[in-house]
Design a protein around this motif. Structure first.
Motif, PDB file in Angstrom:
ATOM      1  N   LEU A 274       0.831  -1.209   0.000  1.00 33.97           N
ATOM      2  CA  LEU A 274       0.000   0.000   0.000  1.00 33.97           C
ATOM      3  C   LEU A 274       0.866   1.260   0.000  1.00 33.97           C
ATOM      4  O   LEU A 274       0.522   2.264  -0.627  1.00 33.97           O
ATOM      5  CB  LEU A 274      -0.949   0.002   1.204  1.00 33.97           C
ATOM      6  CG  LEU A 274      -2.177  -0.894   1.034  1.00 33.97           C
ATOM      7  CD1 LEU A 274      -2.847  -1.169   2.366  1.00 33.97           C
ATOM      8  CD2 LEU A 274      -3.182  -0.257   0.082  1.00 33.97           C
ATOM      9  N   LEU A 275       2.001   1.188   0.692  1.00 35.05           N
ATOM     10  CA  LEU A 275       2.902   2.350   0.683  1.00 35.05           C
ATOM     11  C   LEU A 275       3.454   2.591  -0.721  1.00 35.05           C
ATOM     12  O   LEU A 275       3.624   3.736  -1.140  1.00 35.05           O
ATOM     13  CB  LEU A 275       4.068   2.126   1.648  1.00 35.05           C
ATOM     14  CG  LEU A 275       3.772   2.438   3.108  1.00 35.05           C
ATOM     15  CD1 LEU A 275       4.980   2.118   3.970  1.00 35.05           C
ATOM     16  CD2 LEU A 275       3.431   3.922   3.283  1.00 35.05           C
ATOM     17  N   GLN A 276       3.689   1.491  -1.422  1.00 30.96           N
ATOM     18  CA  GLN A 276       4.170   1.624  -2.798  1.00 30.96           C
ATOM     19  C   GLN A 276       3.115   2.357  -3.638  1.00 30.96           C
ATOM     20  O   GLN A 276       3.433   3.240  -4.424  1.00 30.96           O
ATOM     21  CB  GLN A 276       4.392   0.226  -3.353  1.00 30.96           C
ATOM     22  CG  GLN A 276       5.479   0.131  -4.375  1.00 30.96           C
ATOM     23  CD  GLN A 276       5.736  -1.351  -4.678  1.00 30.96           C
ATOM     24  OE1 GLN A 276       5.768  -2.184  -3.766  1.00 30.96           O
ATOM     25  NE2 GLN A 276       5.869  -1.672  -5.925  1.00 30.96           N
ATOM     26  N   LEU A 277       1.838   1.984  -3.425  1.00 37.04           N
ATOM     27  CA  LEU A 277       0.747   2.644  -4.155  1.00 37.04           C
ATOM     28  C   LEU A 277       0.636   4.112  -3.730  1.00 37.04           C
ATOM     29  O   LEU A 277       0.381   4.984  -4.557  1.00 37.04           O
ATOM     30  CB  LEU A 277      -0.587   1.944  -3.895  1.00 37.04           C
ATOM     31  CG  LEU A 277      -0.732   0.520  -4.413  1.00 37.04           C
ATOM     32  CD1 LEU A 277      -2.103  -0.022  -4.074  1.00 37.04           C
ATOM     33  CD2 LEU A 277      -0.522   0.486  -5.919  1.00 37.04           C
ATOM     34  N   THR A 280       3.212   6.115  -5.516  1.00 38.41           N
ATOM     35  CA  THR A 280       2.819   6.373  -6.903  1.00 38.41           C
ATOM     36  C   THR A 280       1.808   7.518  -6.957  1.00 38.41           C
ATOM     37  O   THR A 280       1.922   8.415  -7.783  1.00 38.41           O
ATOM     38  CB  THR A 280       2.172   5.109  -7.510  1.00 38.41           C
ATOM     39  OG1 THR A 280       3.041   4.036  -7.279  1.00 38.41           O
ATOM     40  CG2 THR A 280       1.919   5.267  -8.976  1.00 38.41           C
ATOM     41  N   ALA A 281       0.820   7.471  -6.049  1.00 43.05           N
ATOM     42  CA  ALA A 281      -0.217   8.502  -6.047  1.00 43.05           C
ATOM     43  C   ALA A 281       0.401   9.868  -5.738  1.00 43.05           C
ATOM     44  O   ALA A 281       0.087  10.867  -6.381  1.00 43.05           O
ATOM     45  CB  ALA A 281      -1.294   8.155  -5.032  1.00 43.05           C
ATOM     46  N   TYR A 282       1.308   9.907  -4.765  1.00 39.33           N
ATOM     47  CA  TYR A 282       1.905  11.188  -4.370  1.00 39.33           C
ATOM     48  C   TYR A 282       2.717  11.782  -5.507  1.00 39.33           C
ATOM     49  O   TYR A 282       2.625  12.967  -5.806  1.00 39.33           O
ATOM     50  CB  TYR A 282       2.779  11.018  -3.122  1.00 39.33           C
ATOM     51  CG  TYR A 282       2.858  12.300  -2.316  1.00 39.33           C
ATOM     52  CD1 TYR A 282       1.882  12.613  -1.387  1.00 39.33           C
ATOM     53  CD2 TYR A 282       3.892  13.208  -2.506  1.00 39.33           C
ATOM     54  CE1 TYR A 282       1.925  13.800  -0.664  1.00 39.33           C
ATOM     55  CE2 TYR A 282       3.950  14.390  -1.791  1.00 39.33           C
ATOM     56  CZ  TYR A 282       2.967  14.682  -0.867  1.00 39.33           C
ATOM     57  OH  TYR A 282       3.020  15.858  -0.168  1.00 39.33           O
ATOM     58  N   GLY A 289      -5.446  10.825  -2.380  1.00 40.31           N
ATOM     59  CA  GLY A 289      -5.375   9.375  -2.629  1.00 40.31           C
ATOM     60  C   GLY A 289      -4.196   8.774  -1.876  1.00 40.31           C
ATOM     61  O   GLY A 289      -4.295   7.691  -1.290  1.00 40.31           O
ATOM     62  N   ALA A 290      -3.066   9.487  -1.897  1.00 37.08           N
ATOM     63  CA  ALA A 290      -1.865   8.978  -1.221  1.00 37.08           C
ATOM     64  C   ALA A 290      -2.121   8.872   0.283  1.00 37.08           C
ATOM     65  O   ALA A 290      -1.760   7.883   0.919  1.00 37.08           O
ATOM     66  CB  ALA A 290      -0.684   9.907  -1.493  1.00 37.08           C
ATOM     67  N   TYR A 291      -2.787   9.878   0.829  1.00 39.61           N
ATOM     68  CA  TYR A 291      -3.047   9.884   2.278  1.00 39.61           C
ATOM     69  C   TYR A 291      -3.963   8.712   2.658  1.00 39.61           C
ATOM     70  O   TYR A 291      -3.723   8.018   3.647  1.00 39.61           O
ATOM     71  CB  TYR A 291      -3.672  11.228   2.686  1.00 39.61           C
ATOM     72  CG  TYR A 291      -3.792  11.364   4.178  1.00 39.61           C
ATOM     73  CD1 TYR A 291      -2.675  11.637   4.955  1.00 39.61           C
ATOM     74  CD2 TYR A 291      -5.016  11.193   4.813  1.00 39.61           C
ATOM     75  CE1 TYR A 291      -2.767  11.742   6.331  1.00 39.61           C
ATOM     76  CE2 TYR A 291      -5.122  11.288   6.197  1.00 39.61           C
ATOM     77  CZ  TYR A 291      -3.989  11.565   6.944  1.00 39.61           C
ATOM     78  OH  TYR A 291      -4.085  11.651   8.304  1.00 39.61           O
ATOM     79  N   HIS A 292      -4.988   8.483   1.837  1.00 43.78           N
ATOM     80  CA  HIS A 292      -5.922   7.381   2.086  1.00 43.78           C
ATOM     81  C   HIS A 292      -5.167   6.037   2.119  1.00 43.78           C
ATOM     82  O   HIS A 292      -5.356   5.216   3.021  1.00 43.78           O
ATOM     83  CB  HIS A 292      -6.985   7.386   0.985  1.00 43.78           C
ATOM     84  CG  HIS A 292      -7.912   6.219   1.034  1.00 43.78           C
ATOM     85  ND1 HIS A 292      -8.712   5.956   2.117  1.00 43.78           N
ATOM     86  CD2 HIS A 292      -8.163   5.231   0.140  1.00 43.78           C
ATOM     87  CE1 HIS A 292      -9.408   4.861   1.882  1.00 43.78           C
ATOM     88  NE2 HIS A 292      -9.091   4.403   0.696  1.00 43.78           N
TER      89      HIS A 292
END
Ligand code: HEC
Length: 397
Positions: A274-277, A280-282, A289-292
């Motif tokens: 999830l951190l990898q995702l 990517t979002a950030y 999205g990144a915070y979620h």
């Protein structure tokens, strides 16, 4: 003196929807290029054999796909690395022109798709867990079965979704991508147009399950040896064909039964995924999205194991807590990309260390089992010798 600043802020804010729109347009261009590359990877091999054309129309279609993929990549914003991507597609076109082997072209096409995904931070994995294959079955029956058959058998121009080697060439993300009419032209808007992202991921799993129907689950130790494949994003982005054969079949099964595999996924591996995702979002400018994703990683991956980590290594736990807090503050404040990404990477390193500590390696476990086995054998041998001696003594008496 304050007014110019307020005006500037308002101006920046008013441009934000425009940037967001631009970002989604770029996502769509990259997804379309990825979709075409996946078709080249899978279909080219059926059009050429040993340098001979088997199917001229299919071969021409692959040439056309490569031209289109290049055009799409050129429409994407220029950045370091795009030129390499373009020359990669040029080499792919050359390989197709030379009628290289299906395998060589597949490798090239997939390599370019992966490079494209990394360069443009494509999100190729769902944030939420994947459902069971049966969840989208009613939707499949209603929308897809009339062409693909109740069990994916297809027929005529419709491919057989049970064909193991063909299905192994696609990732779950490739299936998902096929079901987006703004990306893929195979299905009409009438078929896929109103499907949302969750429905498309669920249908991707339904499709993936056809090729492994009635197959037994892989042995559990494979999940321990390949932890990245029983969780996201590994399960969504990996093409089984690129794996050694023993684990290839396992991934085929796992992605068709994600709800049964979830318990095999280490929570810390889920947090790392999830951190990898989130990263990517950030990078892509999607701070919310990144915070979620960051909070999901904390709640679903890290928190359930907090006490266990504390029992093993209290110092590591306090480092982890500090790092989570730091990252949360930075993400909320919209800190610069480089700062947030460095923090995410630090956190992932700490999580990987925690995972190593909690999970004794398989090698260690094996040694332990061997020791028990040898001890039991020695004991049995000792007992039988003692028994034999006693009987001999009695016989002499
Ligand atoms: C009108 C008929 C039709 C319907 C309805 C339909 N498909 Fe398809 N689908 C096709 C055809 C034809 C292809 C192959 C196109 C090609 O390879 O050029 C295809 C390709 C695919 C592929 C790619 C597989 C491969 O081997 O290339 C997937 C995955 C897929 N469909 C899933 C679905 C799902 C899920 C639905 C329901 C939402 C659906 N399809 C509805 C006709 C249909």
């Amino acid at each position: 003196m304050r007014y110019p600043w307020i005006c500037l802020c308002l101006l920046v804010l008013s441009f934000q929807p425009l940037w967001a729109q631009q970002a989604t347009e770029n996502d769509r261009l990259a997804a379309r290029a990825s979709n075409l590359l996946s078709y080249i990877a899978v279909d080219y091999g059926e059009s050429v054999d040993n340098g001979q054309l088997l199917d001229t129309d299919l071969y021409r279609l692959q040439q056309h796909h490569a031209v289109q993929a290049l055009e799409l990549v050129r429409e994407l914003p220029d950045k370091p690395g795009r030129a390499t991507l373009e020359s990669g597609i040029g080499e792919l076109q050359e390989a197709i022109r030379r009628r290289d082997s299906g395998e060589a072209v597949r490798r090239r096409a997939n390599e370019i798709a992966d490079r494209l995904a990394a360069l443009y931070q494509m999100q190729r994995s769902p944030v939420h867990s994947l459902p069971s294959a049966s969840l989208a079955m009613p939707l499949y029956r209603q929308r897809c079965a009339r062409c693909h058959g109740n069990w994916g058998q297809g027929g005529g121009a419709v491919p057989d979704l049970r064909n193991v080697s063909r299905m192994a060439s696609f990732s779950l993300y490739d299936f998902y991508n096929t079901l987006d009419p703004s990306v893929d032209t195979v299905h009409s808007h009438r078929i896929d147009g109103d499907l949302d992202s969750r429905q498309r991921w669920a249908l991707a799993v339904t499709v993936a399950a056809f090729a492994v129907k009635n197959q037994l689950p892989p042995s559990a130790d494979l999940a321990e040896r390949y932890p990245a494949l029983v969780g996201l994003p590994g399960m969504a982005v990996t093409r089984p064909i690129e794996l050694p054969s023993s684990v290839r079949n396992a991934l085929m099964w796992w992605r068709g039964h994600p709800h049964l595999v979830r318990s095999l996924e280490h929570p810390l591996a889920r947090a790392e995924g999830l951190l990898q995702l989130a990263e990517t979002a950030y990078r892509g400018g999607d701070n919310a999205g990144a915070y979620h994703k960051l909070m999901l990683a904390y709640r679903e991956g890290y928190q359930p194991l907090e006490q266990q980590i504390e029992r093993h290594d209290a110092v590591l736990l306090s480092q982890l807590q500090t790092q989570w807090q730091k990252l949360r503050r930075e993400a909320l404040a919209g800190a610069p990309n480089a700062e947030v990404i460095a923090s995410m990477q630090n956190l992932r390193t700490l999580l990987a260390r925690a995972r190593d500590q909690l999970e004794p390696t398989l090698g260690g476990e094996r040694q332990y089992l061997w020791a028990i086995l040898l001890f039991t054998l020695a004991l049995a041998l000792g007992l039988s010798l003692w028994w034999g001696l006693r009987r001999r003594k009695r016989a002499r008496l």
